[in-house]
Design an enzyme around this catalytic site. Structure first.
Site, PDB file in Angstrom:
ATOM      1  N   PHE A  13      57.765  21.180  71.011  1.00  0.00           N
ATOM      2  CA  PHE A  13      57.312  19.816  70.714  1.00  0.00           C
ATOM      3  C   PHE A  13      55.961  19.610  71.377  1.00  0.00           C
ATOM      4  O   PHE A  13      55.712  18.642  72.066  1.00  0.00           O
ATOM      5  CB  PHE A  13      58.350  18.801  71.224  1.00  0.00           C
ATOM      6  CG  PHE A  13      58.310  17.484  70.495  1.00  0.00           C
ATOM      7  CD1 PHE A  13      58.629  17.404  69.141  1.00  0.00           C
ATOM      8  CD2 PHE A  13      57.965  16.312  71.155  1.00  0.00           C
ATOM      9  CE1 PHE A  13      58.608  16.187  68.467  1.00  0.00           C
ATOM     10  CE2 PHE A  13      57.947  15.087  70.493  1.00  0.00           C
ATOM     11  CZ  PHE A  13      58.264  15.027  69.142  1.00  0.00           C
ATOM     12  N   VAL A  16      51.665  21.190  67.687  1.00  0.00           N
ATOM     13  CA  VAL A  16      52.104  21.290  66.288  1.00  0.00           C
ATOM     14  C   VAL A  16      53.491  20.667  66.088  1.00  0.00           C
ATOM     15  O   VAL A  16      53.745  20.006  65.077  1.00  0.00           O
ATOM     16  CB  VAL A  16      52.097  22.765  65.799  1.00  0.00           C
ATOM     17  CG1 VAL A  16      52.401  22.836  64.313  1.00  0.00           C
ATOM     18  CG2 VAL A  16      50.763  23.430  66.092  1.00  0.00           C
ATOM     19  N   GLU A 122      53.265  30.008  56.490  1.00  0.00           N
ATOM     20  CA  GLU A 122      51.919  29.662  56.014  1.00  0.00           C
ATOM     21  C   GLU A 122      51.002  29.204  57.157  1.00  0.00           C
ATOM     22  O   GLU A 122      49.816  29.539  57.197  1.00  0.00           O
ATOM     23  CB  GLU A 122      52.033  28.547  54.960  1.00  0.00           C
ATOM     24  CG  GLU A 122      50.774  28.250  54.207  1.00  0.00           C
ATOM     25  CD  GLU A 122      50.256  29.413  53.366  1.00  0.00           C
ATOM     26  OE1 GLU A 122      50.877  29.729  52.359  1.00  0.00           O
ATOM     27  OE2 GLU A 122      49.225  30.002  53.734  1.00  0.00           O
ATOM     28  N   GLY A 180      39.718  21.456  74.958  1.00  0.00           N
ATOM     29  CA  GLY A 180      41.053  21.893  74.566  1.00  0.00           C
ATOM     30  C   GLY A 180      41.094  22.738  73.299  1.00  0.00           C
ATOM     31  O   GLY A 180      42.160  23.009  72.756  1.00  0.00           O
ATOM     32  N   GLU A 183      41.909  28.277  74.972  1.00  0.00           N
ATOM     33  CA  GLU A 183      42.854  28.398  76.086  1.00  0.00           C
ATOM     34  C   GLU A 183      42.094  28.679  77.384  1.00  0.00           C
ATOM     35  O   GLU A 183      40.963  29.147  77.346  1.00  0.00           O
ATOM     36  CB  GLU A 183      43.785  29.605  75.833  1.00  0.00           C
ATOM     37  CG  GLU A 183      44.462  29.624  74.500  1.00  0.00           C
ATOM     38  CD  GLU A 183      45.619  28.656  74.429  1.00  0.00           C
ATOM     39  OE1 GLU A 183      46.165  28.323  75.487  1.00  0.00           O
ATOM     40  OE2 GLU A 183      45.939  28.208  73.324  1.00  0.00           O
ATOM     41  N   ASP A 194      43.778  37.326  67.794  1.00  0.00           N
ATOM     42  CA  ASP A 194      44.412  36.344  66.902  1.00  0.00           C
ATOM     43  C   ASP A 194      43.950  36.575  65.457  1.00  0.00           C
ATOM     44  O   ASP A 194      44.758  36.563  64.523  1.00  0.00           O
ATOM     45  CB  ASP A 194      44.025  34.929  67.379  1.00  0.00           C
ATOM     46  CG  ASP A 194      44.578  33.851  66.478  1.00  0.00           C
ATOM     47  OD1 ASP A 194      45.728  33.448  66.679  1.00  0.00           O
ATOM     48  OD2 ASP A 194      43.852  33.419  65.554  1.00  0.00           O
ATOM     49  N   LYS A 198      46.249  37.728  62.049  1.00  0.00           N
ATOM     50  CA  LYS A 198      46.197  37.064  60.740  1.00  0.00           C
ATOM     51  C   LYS A 198      45.775  38.055  59.661  1.00  0.00           C
ATOM     52  O   LYS A 198      46.297  38.027  58.535  1.00  0.00           O
ATOM     53  CB  LYS A 198      45.237  35.884  60.795  1.00  0.00           C
ATOM     54  CG  LYS A 198      45.776  34.764  61.659  1.00  0.00           C
ATOM     55  CD  LYS A 198      44.709  33.759  61.987  1.00  0.00           C
ATOM     56  CE  LYS A 198      45.254  32.665  62.878  1.00  0.00           C
ATOM     57  NZ  LYS A 198      44.190  31.845  63.469  1.00  0.00           N
TER      58      LYS A 198
HETATM   59  N1  LIG Z   1      47.627  24.293  67.851  1.00  0.00           N
HETATM   60  C1  LIG Z   1      47.148  24.719  66.694  1.00  0.00           C
HETATM   61  O1  LIG Z   1      46.139  24.213  66.176  1.00  0.00           O
HETATM   62  C2  LIG Z   1      47.850  25.852  65.980  1.00  0.00           C
HETATM   63  C3  LIG Z   1      47.346  26.292  64.730  1.00  0.00           C
HETATM   64  C4  LIG Z   1      48.020  27.308  64.039  1.00  0.00           C
HETATM   65  C5  LIG Z   1      49.159  27.868  64.605  1.00  0.00           C
HETATM   66  N2  LIG Z   1      49.594  27.439  65.842  1.00  0.00           N
HETATM   67  C6  LIG Z   1      50.778  28.084  66.399  1.00  0.00           C
HETATM   68  O2  LIG Z   1      51.803  27.113  66.550  1.00  0.00           O
HETATM   69  C7  LIG Z   1      52.653  27.456  67.652  1.00  0.00           C
HETATM   70  C8  LIG Z   1      52.734  26.253  68.597  1.00  0.00           C
HETATM   71  O3  LIG Z   1      51.430  25.974  69.097  1.00  0.00           O
HETATM   72  P1  LIG Z   1      51.115  24.607  69.868  1.00  0.00           P
HETATM   73  O4  LIG Z   1      49.618  24.512  69.909  1.00  0.00           O
HETATM   74  O5  LIG Z   1      51.896  23.509  69.308  1.00  0.00           O
HETATM   75  O6  LIG Z   1      51.641  24.964  71.344  1.00  0.00           O
HETATM   76  P2  LIG Z   1      51.820  23.960  72.585  1.00  0.00           P
HETATM   77  O7  LIG Z   1      51.121  22.661  72.340  1.00  0.00           O
HETATM   78  O8  LIG Z   1      51.457  24.741  73.799  1.00  0.00           O
HETATM   79  O9  LIG Z   1      53.391  23.642  72.616  1.00  0.00           O
HETATM   80  C9  LIG Z   1      54.313  24.646  72.849  1.00  0.00           C
HETATM   81  C10 LIG Z   1      55.723  24.082  72.829  1.00  0.00           C
HETATM   82  O10 LIG Z   1      56.625  25.188  72.920  1.00  0.00           O
HETATM   83  C11 LIG Z   1      57.654  24.838  73.848  1.00  0.00           C
HETATM   84  N3  LIG Z   1      58.233  26.088  74.371  1.00  0.00           N
HETATM   85  C12 LIG Z   1      57.620  27.135  74.988  1.00  0.00           C
HETATM   86  N4  LIG Z   1      58.516  28.101  75.259  1.00  0.00           N
HETATM   87  C13 LIG Z   1      59.713  27.659  74.809  1.00  0.00           C
HETATM   88  C14 LIG Z   1      61.020  28.203  74.795  1.00  0.00           C
HETATM   89  N5  LIG Z   1      61.282  29.421  75.302  1.00  0.00           N
HETATM   90  N6  LIG Z   1      62.027  27.465  74.232  1.00  0.00           N
HETATM   91  C15 LIG Z   1      61.776  26.241  73.716  1.00  0.00           C
HETATM   92  N7  LIG Z   1      60.558  25.673  73.707  1.00  0.00           N
HETATM   93  C16 LIG Z   1      59.538  26.375  74.253  1.00  0.00           C
HETATM   94  C17 LIG Z   1      56.947  24.008  74.883  1.00  0.00           C
HETATM   95  O11 LIG Z   1      57.932  23.287  75.590  1.00  0.00           O
HETATM   96  P3  LIG Z   1      57.570  22.185  76.682  1.00  0.00           P
HETATM   97  O12 LIG Z   1      57.106  20.998  75.886  1.00  0.00           O
HETATM   98  O13 LIG Z   1      58.851  21.922  77.375  1.00  0.00           O
HETATM   99  O14 LIG Z   1      56.502  22.776  77.537  1.00  0.00           O
HETATM  100  C18 LIG Z   1      56.048  23.148  74.009  1.00  0.00           C
HETATM  101  O15 LIG Z   1      56.745  22.029  73.525  1.00  0.00           O
HETATM  102  C19 LIG Z   1      52.027  28.707  68.279  1.00  0.00           C
HETATM  103  O16 LIG Z   1      52.653  29.838  67.748  1.00  0.00           O
HETATM  104  C20 LIG Z   1      50.578  28.653  67.797  1.00  0.00           C
HETATM  105  O17 LIG Z   1      49.984  29.939  67.727  1.00  0.00           O
HETATM  106  C21 LIG Z   1      48.974  26.449  66.540  1.00  0.00           C
END
Ligand SMILES: NC(=O)c1ccc[n+]([C@@H]2O[C@H](COP(=O)([O-])OP(=O)(O)OC[C@H]3O[C@@H](n4cnc5c(N)ncnc54)[C@H](OP(=O)(O)O)[C@@H]3O)[C@@H](O)[C@H]2O)c1
Length: 397
Positions: A13, A16, A122, A180, A183, A194, A198
């Site tokens: 949560f 994304v 996707e 932000g 990373e 990355d 892809k």
């Molecule tokens: N951000 C983008 O623009 C984007 C674009 C394309 C793809 N993605 C992909 O989407 C995915 C999520 O990215 P994000 O940016 O949303 O990441 P994020 O903001 O860092 O959020 C990660 C979430 O994963 C949870 N988490 C981590 N380990 C876990 C586990 N073992 N069990 C349950 N929950 C766990 C975290 O929990 P807590 O809240 O408790 O910390 C957090 O809610 C990644 O694979 C990323 O590569 C992201």
């Protein structure tokens, strides 16, 4: 066709995951509800009530009403456990995790077949841009010759800043981190990993070739320095991190991620900031150009939403190109026109690796060579850690 009611078990949560929650709220027509959300950190304040969350993944796996797992976490190893457990228990899965998918592509394909259950991803490839579904469905019969593009939003943001605001690579990276978009440890993005993950996914859906990550050469933007930026600025070029795969003259496929100089006639020239752009070339349709946001909460969630919607009518990837069983292999048999920045003392040795030299420049501390080099020689120089260098692609020779 009546659509299936989907009960979602959501993992993650963050950016994304919350984005998906918001877009689902605004899409009442889709019969899909988030039944439970599994997250990791018990002390984090949440945007919605505590009753929606669990910290135990089995609360999701053991719930017979949950028929779709949406995996949106930032830990590829934990994601692998979640996704494989879900597939083995016959639950459909949507994931955005390119690293996990690329590292386990073959096994994930097998699990989908064995358990006859879909895995859609996707959002893992260029976020909002529907490239996988297009490759799967649209180019089914039109022979694909090449696919190339900017597939990583963070590096594109850094490079855009570098050129628009005349910053050094280090300054642009710092700004991207502060905002932000990158990373704190950005090497997965800046090192081109990355983009490679892809590219691996694109290769499977475009040419039916399943590569392992270590098979594909990735050169990132992390070594880009002053000389190549000066070269680009003087010639009105930009540098973009380009992933590409194309059919070679020997009938096999060449694929790599290498930074590239692009001029203003190139479609990728104006793909800036966090946008992604992909150009496909096929025998009959010729060139087509996709562009869209490659990162961000709502753009990424929109692709996840589209996959969830597709599950409501039992869509699954048919992996048509893999099924066609074209006997391709990966080939380094290609010559490239490149710019190679190097230390003064390496100039003589490095020149020997080129089959033709167009330009050779030295100042008081470093220099560059432009010319033609085989991909094999480029790969050998790239992996030689004793040489301080930077490659930027000019063209395929
Ligand atoms: N951000 C983008 O623009 C984007 C674009 C394309 C793809 N993605 C992909 O989407 C995915 C999520 O990215 P994000 O940016 O949303 O990441 P994020 O903001 O860092 O959020 C990660 C979430 O994963 C949870 N988490 C981590 N380990 C876990 C586990 N073992 N069990 C349950 N929950 C766990 C975290 O929990 P807590 O809240 O408790 O910390 C957090 O809610 C990644 O694979 C990323 O590569 C992201």
């Amino acid at each position: 066709m009546s659509r299936k009611k989907l009960n979602i078990g959501l993992f993650g949560f963050g950016c994304v995951g919350f984005g998906l929650y918001e877009v689902l709220q605004k899409t009442p027509g889709l019969k899909a509800d988030i039944k439970k959300i599994c997250v990791k950190n018990q002390n984090k304040p949440r945007e919605i009530g505590a009753e929606n969350f669990t910290f135990d993944k089995n609360d999701i796996f053991n719930d017979p009403e949950i028929n779709v797992i949406v995996e949106l976490i930032d830990d590829a190893d934990a994601a692998y456990e979640i996704v494989t457990t879900a597939l083995k228990s016959g639950k459909a899965v949507v994931s955005a995790n390119k690293k996990m998918i690329a590292e386990h592509f073959e096994e994930l394909l097998e699990l989908q077949r064995k358990h006859n259950v879909p895995l859609l991803y996707e959002a893992a490839c260029c976020a909002s841009m529907p490239i996988i579904r297009n490759l799967e469905e649209y180019y089914d019969n039109d022979l694909l010759e090449s696919i190339q593009g900017i597939v990583n939003g963070s590096t594109n943001y850094i490079l855009t800043k570098t050129f628009k605001e005349n910053l050094s690579y280090e300054e642009a990276l710092k700004e991207a981190q502060e905002k932000g978009f990158a990373e704190s440890n950005p090497i997965l993005d800046t090192g081109g990993f990355d983009a490679k993950y892809k590219l691996l996914i694109l290769l499977a859906h475009s040419f039916g070739y399943i590569a392992r990550p270590e098979d594909l050469l990735n050169i990132g933007i992390n070594n880009i320095g002053g000389l190549e930026l000066k070269y680009a600025r003087e010639k009105g070029l930009k540098i973009k991190l380009v992933a590409q795969a194309f059919k070679n003259t020997d009938g096999n496929i060449t694929a790599f991620v290498i930074p590239k100089f692009v001029d203003s006639n190139d479609r990728l020239f104006n793909v800036d900031d966090v946008f992604n752009g992909v150009i496909t070339k096929t025998s009959f349709a010729d060139e087509q150009f996709f562009v869209g946001k490659g990162a961000g909460a709502h753009p990424t969630a929109s692709a996840v939403l589209s996959d969830i919607s597709a599950l409501s009518y039992d869509y699954q990837y048919e992996y048509k190109k893999i099924a066609q069983q074209e006997d391709y292999s990966l080939s380094d048999a290609v010559n490239l026109k490149v710019f190679l920045r190097h230390q003064i003392e390496d100039a003589v040795t490095l020149k020997k690796h080129f089959s033709a030299i167009d330009e050779s420049y030295l100042n008081h501390e470093s220099g560059y060579i432009t010319g033609t080099i085989s991909l094999e020689n480029l790969r050998n120089i790239h992996f030689d850690e004793s040489i301080d260098k930077s490659f930027v692609l000019l063209d395929i020779a």
